[in-house]
Scaffold this active site. Structure first.
Site, PDB file in Angstrom:
ATOM      1  N   SER A 172       0.800  -1.228   0.000  1.00  0.00           N
ATOM      2  CA  SER A 172       0.000   0.000   0.000  1.00  0.00           C
ATOM      3  C   SER A 172       0.832   1.278   0.000  1.00  0.00           C
ATOM      4  O   SER A 172       0.329   2.345  -0.325  1.00  0.00           O
ATOM      5  CB  SER A 172      -0.945   0.015   1.203  1.00  0.00           C
ATOM      6  OG  SER A 172      -0.221   0.137   2.416  1.00  0.00           O
ATOM      7  N   LYS A 177       0.053   4.907   6.690  1.00  0.00           N
ATOM      8  CA  LYS A 177      -0.506   5.690   5.586  1.00  0.00           C
ATOM      9  C   LYS A 177       0.048   7.105   5.659  1.00  0.00           C
ATOM     10  O   LYS A 177       0.672   7.511   6.635  1.00  0.00           O
ATOM     11  CB  LYS A 177      -2.039   5.745   5.660  1.00  0.00           C
ATOM     12  CG  LYS A 177      -2.754   4.390   5.736  1.00  0.00           C
ATOM     13  CD  LYS A 177      -2.606   3.584   4.467  1.00  0.00           C
ATOM     14  CE  LYS A 177      -3.293   2.225   4.616  1.00  0.00           C
ATOM     15  NZ  LYS A 177      -3.002   1.337   3.459  1.00  0.00           N
TER      16      LYS A 177
END
Length: 294
Positions: free
Chosen positions: A98, A167
């Site tokens: 990711s 993230k």
């Protein structure tokens, strides 16, 4: 009436009783010298006796056995490791794609915590590690280490723990994030972001799973929350993947796309393993141009 008698030199200084000549200078000198010599000799003897007793005391002091010293040193090391993990640094690893290309699968990263102490919180552009808000991770990723030794090591920060995500912070409370401008860039409060850390060849910087031509916009980020995205926008379970789109899902609820800032563990500042991936992470300059929310 008493008369005043002048004081002579003989009245001021009396001759030493043992000085036959009665010379006060001679008496004072020989007396002081003798007494000083006696005092010096006594101090030296006392110092020698004290030093001797100290040496004998050191010889009598019992040294700890090797095994006891080892246990003591190990306990101190574990306590220091626990304090460091709780307040300063913690290690994690990257379990998915990711955050490619900046963070590769199985990279070991270091997270520092002091930057967010007190009233300080995450800033736009920071790469952060945070606890799963609920349902963002699959069962396997949320479990963490199953090996007993790894479990103990994870408690003191010497082994990565499960149940966390990494993230990039795109928006903070009050911000409105939208996708995308004519060049395919994400906008925060109307300001497009130039994101050189993303993979090359993307048609747009939004999540490709929703289509690069599709327009979407968040509501204002609620107080105490943030909007996060992975750098690999096409393969990231992040805020953008959870935006409520009534046209697609009439039963969805607005707000599930945001993350509470209280869940943030800290800011990622370095990749430390493997050696080929060593790097320092800095906040991209493009976020400095984002205006404050209206």
């Amino acid at each position: 009436m008493a008369s005043l008698v002048p004081v002579t030199s003989d009245d001021r200084v009396s001759p030493h009783p043992h000085d036959e000549d009665g010379d006060p200078r001679s008496s004072s000198f020989s007396g002081d010298g003798a007494e000083g010599s006696t005092t010096t000799t006594t101090s030296a003897e006392t110092s020698g006796e004290t030093a001797g007793r100290a040496k004998r005391s050191r010889r009598k002091r019992k040294q700890l056995p090797l095994w006891q010293e080892t246990i003591l040193l190990l306990a101190v090391a574990l306590a220091l490791a626990f304090v460091i993990k709780a307040f300063f640094l913690q290690a994690f690893y990257i379990p998915s794609e990711s955050m490619v290309p900046g963070l590769q699968v199985n990279d070991r990263i270091l997270v520092e915590k002091p930057s967010y102490w007190g009233d300080n919180g995450p800033q736009r552009g920071d790469v952060v590690v945070f606890e799963d808000p609920g349902g963002w991770l699959g069962p396997t990723a949320a479990e963490g280490p199953s090996n007993p030794i790894a479990e103990v090591m994870s408690k003191i920060g010497l082994y990565p723990t499960g149940g966390h995500l990494v993230k990039r912070v795109i928006g903070l409370e009050g911000d409105v994030i939208s996708c995308c401008d004519e060049q395919g860039r994400i906008l925060v409060n109307g300001q497009p972001l130039d994101e050189p850390y993303l993979a090359d060849g993307l048609q747009c910087n939004g999540p490709e799973v929703n289509g690069c031509t599709a327009d979407w916009e968040t509501v204002e980020v609620p107080e105490g929350q943030m909007f996060v995205m992975g750098d690999n926008r096409a393969q990231s379970e992040d805020s953008a993947a959870r935006i409520c789109d009534p046209a697609v899902n009439t039963a969805c609820t607005t707000g599930r796309e945001f993350v509470d800032t209280d869940l943030v563990v800290g800011k990622v500042f370095a990749v430390v393993w493997p050696r080929s991936s060593w790097d320092w992470l800095e906040r991209p300059a493009t976020f400095a141009d984002v205006p404050d929310p209206r």
